[in-house]
Scaffold this active site. Structure first.
Site, short mmCIF file in Angstrom:
data_model
loop_
_atom_site.label_atom_id
_atom_site.label_comp_id
_atom_site.label_asym_id
_atom_site.label_seq_id
_atom_site.Cartn_x
_atom_site.Cartn_y
_atom_site.Cartn_z
N SER A 147 47.35 36.95 37.05
CA SER A 147 48.24 38.11 36.94
C SER A 147 47.95 38.56 35.54
O SER A 147 46.79 38.87 35.07
CB SER A 147 49.66 38.07 37.41
N GLU A 238 47.48 42.48 48.27
CA GLU A 238 47.90 42.79 47.14
C GLU A 238 47.46 43.80 46.44
O GLU A 238 46.30 44.36 46.37
CB GLU A 238 47.90 41.57 46.04
N HIS A 268 49.44 37.90 46.28
CA HIS A 268 49.50 37.68 44.80
C HIS A 268 49.56 36.31 44.10
O HIS A 268 50.45 35.82 44.44
CB HIS A 268 50.31 38.74 44.13
#
Length: 297
Positions: A147, A238, A268
């Site tokens: 991320s 996502e 995610h």
């Protein structure tokens, strides 16, 4: 059948418990506490060892499994640059240590809003240089992240290249956040984890007075030429799917050896469920193989 039921249950858990916590109206301090508890469901493999310490003045956790003699992975955790820690990510780093055969070093880099850009990047660079000072050759070190940590992984590689510093042997990014402008977010039918309003707020908190188009904040706007081989993994459910695909395209056009893996109907950073969800376990296995493939020797 059992795996399908597990996927369904985990998706519902993300949607009902994690996604509501990642709301712009929830104070960051509360989000940090809620996410810390949520990550308890991410379990490292048995016999994995964790050692807390410091590296370049920053707290770190070193994860190792077995001999872990192949090298080191500098792992940059996710959390929108405002939440998350080395502790929350012990599950994923433990599994990555097992599959890569490396010691995985996760720094608790400084978080926004208390410490906006470039604090996280400065801490990541200092940790990288400190690993070399410890005796690891650059060819023995990979960098990975998820991320925001995935975006930070690419930004760190850009900074090291531009400053003439040694580069890692490879980069591995899970659901990388590489465009904080959010100009090209994907709109999946189902998004179990992230809310665009939350990521927009996190982006502003992290960037501070800097432009969101700064390549060291949003690496998709940078020149990727000369970067090490990159493995990119992303779920189809996502809002960061486009980030991953754009990164893969830009890297390939820049001549970087790039491999993109899109996991249908997953969310995610689904890799946190490695050891439970078969496809997550397989994804981290592939990441470990990518890291091993490019280590010197």
């Amino acid at each position: 059948m059992l795996q399908h039921l597990l996927e369904t249950g985990l998706r519902q858990t993300m949607n009902r418990l994690v996604k509501p916590a990642l709301h712009p109206k929830v104070p960051v301090s509360v989000q940090r506490t809620l996410v810390r508890h949520a990550y308890r469901s991410s379990v490292p493999p048995g016999d994995c060892r964790f050692q807390a310490g410091t590296l370049a003045g920053t707290p770190v956790i070193r994860s190792s499994f077995g001999q872990a003699t192949r090298g080191a992975v500098l792992y940059l955790h996710g959390g929108g640059y405002i939440i998350g820690s080395a502790t929350t990510h012990k599950g994923i780093t433990g599994h990555l240590s097992k599959t890569s055969g490396c010691m995985v070093v996760t720094p608790d880099y400084r978080l926004a809003p208390e410490h906006p850009f470039p604090a996280a990047l400065d801490d990541a660079e200092a940790a990288w240089l400190a690993l070399i000072d410890e005796g690891f050759a650059p060819g023995q070190i990979a960098i990975a992240g998820d991320s925001a940590g995935g975006g930070l992984t690419i930004a760190l590689a850009l900074r090291l290249r531009d400053r003439g510093k040694p580069l890692p042997t490879s980069l591995t990014v899970f659901s990388p956040w590489v465009d904080l402008t959010q100009e090209a977010l994907y709109s999946p039918e189902c998004e179990p984890v992230l809310q665009p309003r939350w990521t927009a707020k996190a982006a502003k908190l992290y960037a501070g007075q800097e432009s969101l188009r700064n390549p060291l904040i949003s690496p998709i706007f940078g020149d990727l030429e000369g970067l090490p081989p990159i493995l990119i993994q992303v779920g189809s459910q996502e809002i960061l799917l486009n980030d991953a695909e754009r990164l893969a395209s830009a890297a390939a056009k820049a001549g970087v050896k790039t491999h993109l893996e899109v996991f249908n109907s997953l969310w995610h950073v689904f890799q946190v469920h490695s050891g439970q969800l078969d496809r997550a376990t397989a994804a981290v296995q592939a990441a470990g193989e990518h890291i091993r493939e490019h280590l010197a020797g």
